[in-house]
Design a protein around this motif. Sequence first.
Motif, PDB file in Angstrom:
ATOM      1  N   ARG A  83       0.822  -1.211   0.000  1.00  0.00           N
ATOM      2  CA  ARG A  83       0.000   0.000   0.000  1.00  0.00           C
ATOM      3  C   ARG A  83       0.855   1.259   0.000  1.00  0.00           C
ATOM      4  O   ARG A  83       0.485   2.264  -0.581  1.00  0.00           O
ATOM      5  N   ILE A  84       1.990   1.219   0.650  1.00  0.00           N
ATOM      6  CA  ILE A  84       2.850   2.401   0.719  1.00  0.00           C
ATOM      7  C   ILE A  84       3.681   2.565  -0.556  1.00  0.00           C
ATOM      8  O   ILE A  84       3.773   3.655  -1.115  1.00  0.00           O
ATOM      9  N   VAL A  85       4.269   1.500  -1.038  1.00  0.00           N
ATOM     10  CA  VAL A  85       5.273   1.597  -2.102  1.00  0.00           C
ATOM     11  C   VAL A  85       4.682   1.508  -3.509  1.00  0.00           C
ATOM     12  O   VAL A  85       5.238   2.081  -4.450  1.00  0.00           O
ATOM     13  N   SER A  86       3.543   0.855  -3.690  1.00  0.00           N
ATOM     14  CA  SER A  86       3.052   0.578  -5.043  1.00  0.00           C
ATOM     15  C   SER A  86       2.827   1.828  -5.887  1.00  0.00           C
ATOM     16  O   SER A  86       3.122   1.828  -7.076  1.00  0.00           O
ATOM     17  N   ASN A  87       2.329   2.898  -5.319  1.00  0.00           N
ATOM     18  CA  ASN A  87       2.101   4.133  -6.076  1.00  0.00           C
ATOM     19  C   ASN A  87       2.985   5.265  -5.573  1.00  0.00           C
ATOM     20  O   ASN A  87       2.638   6.431  -5.717  1.00  0.00           O
ATOM     21  N   ALA A  88       4.110   4.916  -5.001  1.00  0.00           N
ATOM     22  CA  ALA A  88       4.954   5.903  -4.335  1.00  0.00           C
ATOM     23  C   ALA A  88       5.965   6.549  -5.277  1.00  0.00           C
ATOM     24  O   ALA A  88       6.380   5.959  -6.266  1.00  0.00           O
ATOM     25  N   GLU A  89       6.326   7.716  -4.912  1.00  0.00           N
ATOM     26  CA  GLU A  89       7.472   8.410  -5.492  1.00  0.00           C
ATOM     27  C   GLU A  89       8.568   8.272  -4.454  1.00  0.00           C
ATOM     28  O   GLU A  89       8.483   8.848  -3.365  1.00  0.00           O
ATOM     29  N   LEU A  90       9.584   7.466  -4.737  1.00  0.00           N
ATOM     30  CA  LEU A  90      10.653   7.234  -3.772  1.00  0.00           C
ATOM     31  C   LEU A  90      11.752   8.259  -3.975  1.00  0.00           C
ATOM     32  O   LEU A  90      12.248   8.431  -5.100  1.00  0.00           O
ATOM     33  N   VAL A  91      12.123   8.920  -2.914  1.00  0.00           N
ATOM     34  CA  VAL A  91      13.211   9.893  -2.931  1.00  0.00           C
ATOM     35  C   VAL A  91      14.218   9.430  -1.894  1.00  0.00           C
ATOM     36  O   VAL A  91      13.940   9.466  -0.695  1.00  0.00           O
ATOM     37  N   GLN A  92      15.352   8.957  -2.361  1.00  0.00           N
ATOM     38  CA  GLN A  92      16.388   8.492  -1.447  1.00  0.00           C
ATOM     39  C   GLN A  92      17.519   9.498  -1.455  1.00  0.00           C
ATOM     40  O   GLN A  92      18.033   9.871  -2.521  1.00  0.00           O
ATOM     41  N   LEU A  93      17.880   9.931  -0.275  1.00  0.00           N
ATOM     42  CA  LEU A  93      18.916  10.942  -0.128  1.00  0.00           C
ATOM     43  C   LEU A  93      20.218  10.290   0.304  1.00  0.00           C
ATOM     44  O   LEU A  93      20.229   9.413   1.163  1.00  0.00           O
ATOM     45  N   ASP A  94      21.287  10.736  -0.293  1.00  0.00           N
ATOM     46  CA  ASP A  94      22.623  10.298   0.109  1.00  0.00           C
ATOM     47  C   ASP A  94      23.351  11.496   0.692  1.00  0.00           C
ATOM     48  O   ASP A  94      23.017  12.638   0.399  1.00  0.00           O
TER      49      ASP A  94
END
Length: 108
Positions: A83-94
């Motif tokens: 439910r969280i990831v399927s329609n998510a915009e993932l922003v991973q910060l380094d």
Amino acid sequence: MTRPYHRQDAARLAFLTGLHTCDLLVLDDFLTTPITGETAAELLNILAAREGRGSTVVTSQFDPEDWYRSLHDAVIAESILNRIVSNAELVQLDGPNMRRHTHAETTS
């Protein structure tokens, strides 16, 4: 002293209704520690009720695949993460940990 909520307590139900219907739900520091099976089931219910109703922002120090470690029931874990990831915009910060960076500046 606050009393524990009972499942059908009016204040608890009003709080959950607010979570189900709010325009934006923010889950900050998501699953940085394990949660109980009861809490995971409640979270699943909240996310399921929110589908198509509003946005959810999740922040975490861990990648989504690491969240499984904090959810002990594989079926509930898969349902929550789907439910969280399927329609998510993932922003991973380094980059550097800004809390350490800020702390170092204030102590020097």
